[in-house]
Design a protein around this motif. Structure first.
Motif, short mmCIF file in Angstrom:
data_model
loop_
_atom_site.label_atom_id
_atom_site.label_comp_id
_atom_site.label_asym_id
_atom_site.label_seq_id
_atom_site.Cartn_x
_atom_site.Cartn_y
_atom_site.Cartn_z
N THR A 1 -18.41 -3.59 1.85
CA THR A 1 -17.50 -2.46 2.04
C THR A 1 -16.05 -2.93 1.94
OG1 THR A 1 -19.13 -1.51 3.52
CG2 THR A 1 -16.94 -0.55 3.58
N LYS A 2 -15.77 -4.08 2.55
CA LYS A 2 -14.39 -4.58 2.54
C LYS A 2 -13.95 -4.90 1.12
CE LYS A 2 -13.48 -6.23 7.13
NZ LYS A 2 -13.89 -7.33 8.00
N GLU A 3 -14.88 -5.46 0.35
CA GLU A 3 -14.59 -5.80 -1.05
C GLU A 3 -14.12 -4.55 -1.80
OE1 GLU A 3 -14.36 -8.66 -4.00
OE2 GLU A 3 -14.83 -8.90 -1.87
N ILE A 4 -14.87 -3.47 -1.62
CA ILE A 4 -14.53 -2.21 -2.30
C ILE A 4 -13.18 -1.69 -1.79
CG2 ILE A 4 -15.20 0.21 -2.57
CD1 ILE A 4 -16.96 -1.57 -4.19
N LEU A 5 -12.99 -1.75 -0.47
CA LEU A 5 -11.75 -1.25 0.10
C LEU A 5 -10.56 -2.04 -0.44
CD1 LEU A 5 -12.84 -0.64 3.77
CD2 LEU A 5 -11.91 1.06 2.22
N LYS A 6 -10.73 -3.35 -0.58
CA LYS A 6 -9.64 -4.18 -1.10
C LYS A 6 -9.30 -3.79 -2.53
CE LYS A 6 -11.47 -8.11 0.31
NZ LYS A 6 -11.74 -9.54 0.18
N LYS A 7 -10.35 -3.51 -3.30
CA LYS A 7 -10.12 -3.10 -4.69
C LYS A 7 -9.38 -1.77 -4.74
CE LYS A 7 -14.14 -4.99 -6.80
NZ LYS A 7 -15.39 -4.68 -7.48
N ALA A 8 -9.68 -0.90 -3.78
CA ALA A 8 -9.11 0.45 -3.80
C ALA A 8 -7.71 0.51 -3.20
CB ALA A 8 -10.03 1.41 -3.06
N MET A 9 -7.28 -0.57 -2.55
CA MET A 9 -5.95 -0.57 -1.92
C MET A 9 -4.88 -0.20 -2.93
SD MET A 9 -5.76 -1.35 1.28
CE MET A 9 -7.03 -1.69 2.49
N GLY A 10 -3.98 0.66 -2.51
CA GLY A 10 -2.92 1.08 -3.41
C GLY A 10 -3.36 2.18 -4.34
N GLY A 11 -4.57 2.67 -4.16
CA GLY A 11 -5.06 3.73 -5.03
C GLY A 11 -5.93 4.70 -4.26
N VAL A 12 -6.90 5.26 -4.99
CA VAL A 12 -7.77 6.27 -4.40
C VAL A 12 -9.20 5.75 -4.40
CG1 VAL A 12 -8.71 8.59 -4.71
CG2 VAL A 12 -6.29 8.18 -5.10
N LEU A 13 -9.85 5.85 -3.25
CA LEU A 13 -11.27 5.50 -3.17
C LEU A 13 -12.07 6.79 -3.17
CD1 LEU A 13 -13.51 3.40 -2.72
CD2 LEU A 13 -13.19 3.69 -0.29
N PHE A 14 -12.87 6.99 -4.20
CA PHE A 14 -13.63 8.21 -4.37
C PHE A 14 -15.08 7.92 -4.02
CE2 PHE A 14 -16.08 11.16 -7.08
CZ PHE A 14 -15.56 12.35 -6.62
N ILE A 15 -15.57 8.49 -2.93
CA ILE A 15 -16.95 8.24 -2.51
C ILE A 15 -17.78 9.46 -2.88
CG2 ILE A 15 -18.47 7.61 -0.62
CD1 ILE A 15 -16.05 6.52 0.83
N ASP A 16 -18.61 9.29 -3.89
CA ASP A 16 -19.42 10.41 -4.36
C ASP A 16 -20.66 10.50 -3.49
OD1 ASP A 16 -19.85 12.52 -5.91
OD2 ASP A 16 -20.27 11.44 -7.77
N GLU A 17 -21.10 11.70 -3.22
CA GLU A 17 -22.28 11.96 -2.39
C GLU A 17 -22.21 11.16 -1.10
OE1 GLU A 17 -25.76 13.10 -4.96
OE2 GLU A 17 -24.93 11.45 -6.11
N ALA A 18 -21.12 11.39 -0.39
CA ALA A 18 -20.81 10.59 0.79
C ALA A 18 -21.86 10.73 1.88
CB ALA A 18 -19.44 10.99 1.33
N TYR A 19 -22.60 11.85 1.90
CA TYR A 19 -23.56 12.05 3.00
C TYR A 19 -24.69 11.03 2.97
CZ TYR A 19 -24.65 14.99 -0.98
OH TYR A 19 -24.80 15.45 -2.25
N TYR A 20 -24.90 10.37 1.86
CA TYR A 20 -25.95 9.34 1.82
C TYR A 20 -25.59 8.14 2.68
CZ TYR A 20 -28.53 11.66 -1.88
OH TYR A 20 -29.27 12.54 -2.58
N LEU A 21 -24.31 8.01 3.04
CA LEU A 21 -23.91 6.91 3.91
C LEU A 21 -24.59 7.01 5.26
CD1 LEU A 21 -20.06 6.64 3.32
CD2 LEU A 21 -21.81 5.02 2.64
N HIS A 22 -24.87 8.22 5.66
CA HIS A 22 -25.45 8.45 6.98
C HIS A 22 -26.90 8.86 6.83
CE1 HIS A 22 -25.67 9.56 11.17
NE2 HIS A 22 -26.21 10.70 10.81
N ARG A 23 -27.80 8.05 7.36
CA ARG A 23 -29.22 8.38 7.31
C ARG A 23 -29.68 8.71 8.71
NH1 ARG A 23 -31.47 5.16 2.76
NH2 ARG A 23 -30.65 6.34 1.01
#
Lengths: 135, 311
Positions: B128-150
């Motif tokens: 998750t941190k890897e992705i967040l670091k890549k998205a820094m300074g921009g927009v992080l678009f999480i598609d179908e976010a509800y799958y994060l929660h099971r």
């Protein structure tokens, strides 16, 4: 004694804002940014331990600063440096390296001379024990 | 003397601002116009995007005028049925935010659960941190976010990803903008079980379904982009196609239309190639005939009807 290694080390310590700008410069050039730490800053100790993986596909320095904050939290009592590795053909080496954290008690080194045959001199850098360093 | 309004305006250049020039400098007039032209329908979405853009512009001017300004919370959630343009708007949003200087780089990192959640203990946080670091300074678009929660598995690693996300969303608000997207009802239940998310997101934008007339305009726009046009009869046939397709299962708005357009191109090419003795002109190449539309399975009761008819 203030340890002087890498870029900017004769200047006052960089502020976080200045570090951010340096990191952004590295990222803009497409260099991989690494965070490394050690408790043994001997000049011949080239390979410091890495904090996580090299960060080579970042766009913004905020990501590196986030990792640096985390590294400082864990290893605030050690030396931490940031380096930028240029992987482009012909370079393939570290282009920049600078200290971003010092322990409260800096390491002290001493130059030892040894006379050998024919009045030749050998030099060795040794680290003074911590007890000496405090005096 | 103090309450004379002219006294303040004449003092310095930083006390009055040319709004048009400011908006053009930030590139939002262009971006908004593009949004208006290229995205059909979606009235509530466009209104909201314009409001956000206006707020950001005013906020920026206020900052220069020395008025109190706090960086607005920009995290958003896009809810709507499949194919209603959530990803497209997210890309536009990044451009607007970048133009106004509220994100520094303007890149969009589009991820789903797989990119954030790990496979074993201790795998999730670095991922998750890897992705967040890549998205820094921009927009992080999480598609179908509800799958994060099971909800059915309390030891699911998704919760860990959610916690890291929430922490960064709160502490590094000026470094990145998180956009959650997903289908309406499931997002509602996702927010219900993660109240932290709901309160950290300032803008909940709903994407309405397209009307039939809008779908037709979308189809024509897609065809024009690909260098085709509908003949008058084909247009009528396509209208019927849309009306029928909407009632059939698995209809996903603009995405279904895009697939239909692609299949129509296949059938048109097939029709042209079937007669090798013929001389083609440009009009033949770019015109879609009603036959290309009417050959669709949709007119014979849809994919399901045909499959069940087979022995």
């Amino acid at each position: 004694m203030k340890l002087t290694q890498g870029c900017f080390s004769f200047l006052p310590d960089l502020t976080d804002e200045q570090i951010t700008k340096q990191v952004q410069y590295c990222l803009t050039n497409g260099w991989a940014v690494n965070i490394e730490f050690t408790d043994d800053p001997h000049p011949r100790n080239t390979y410091w331990e890495m904090w996580g993986l090299p960060m080579f596909d970042l766009q913004d320095a905020a990501g590196v600063m986030m990792e640096l904050a985390e590294c400082r939290r864990v290893y605030g009592d050690r030396y931490i440096r940031i380096s930028g590795f240029d992987s482009s053909h012909g370079w393939e080496s570290v282009r920049i390296s600078f200290l971003v954290n010092r322990p409260p008690q800096e390491a002290e080194f001493e130059l030892v001379r040894q006379e050998v045959g024919g009045r030749a001199i050998r030099y060795t850098t040794i680290r003074k024990p911590a007890a000496h360093a405090s005096s | 003397m103090l309450d004379v309004p002219h006294a303040t305006t004449a003092e310095s250049s930083e006390t009055n601002f040319d709004l048009r020039k400011e908006a053009e400098a930030a590139g939002i007039t262009d971006t908004l116009q593009q949004l208006e032209q290229e995205l059909i329908g979606l009235r509530p979405v466009k209104n909201r995007v314009r409001q956000i853009a206006s707020l950001l512009l005013i906020e920026r001017i206020r900052q220069r005028a020395g008025l109190a300004s706090s960086p607005p919370t920009l995290h958003m959630s896009f809810t709507g049925n499949p194919g209603t343009g959530k990803t497209t708007v997210a890309l536009r949003m990044a451009k607007i935010l970048h133009g106004l200087g509220f994100v520094r780089r303007g890149q969009v990192i589009s991820v789903t659960r797989d990119d954030l959640v790990g496979q074993y203990i201790g795998h999730t946080a670095p991922k998750t941190k890897e992705i967040l670091k890549k998205a820094m300074g921009g927009v992080l678009f999480i598609d179908e976010a509800y799958y994060l929660h099971r909800p059915d598995n309390e030891r699911d690693y998704g919760q860990e990803a959610i916690e890291i996300l929430l922490q960064v969303m709160e502490n590094q608000r000026e470094d990145l903008v998180v956009v959650l997207a997903g289908y309406g009802e499931r997002m509602t239940s996702f927010f219900a079980s993660n109240p932290g998310f709901r309160s950290r997101i300032a803008h909940h934008i709903e994407f309405p379904d397209y009307a039939e007339a809008e779908l037709l305009v979308i189809a024509e726009l897609m065809l024009r982009e690909r260098g085709y046009r509908l003949s008058a009869a084909a247009r009528e046939a396509f209208e019927k196609y849309i009306a029928l397709r909407r009632t059939q299962p698995f209809f996903s708005n603009a995405r279904s239309i895009r697939n239909a357009v692609d299949r129509i191109r296949l059938r048109q090419a097939d029709r042209l190639v079937s007669d090798l003795n013929r001389l083609l002109d440009v009009a033949d190449l770019e015109t879609i005939d009603p036959a290309d539309v009417l050959a669709s399975r949709v007119f014979s009761g849809g994919a399901d009807a045909q499959r069940s008819a087979k022995p």
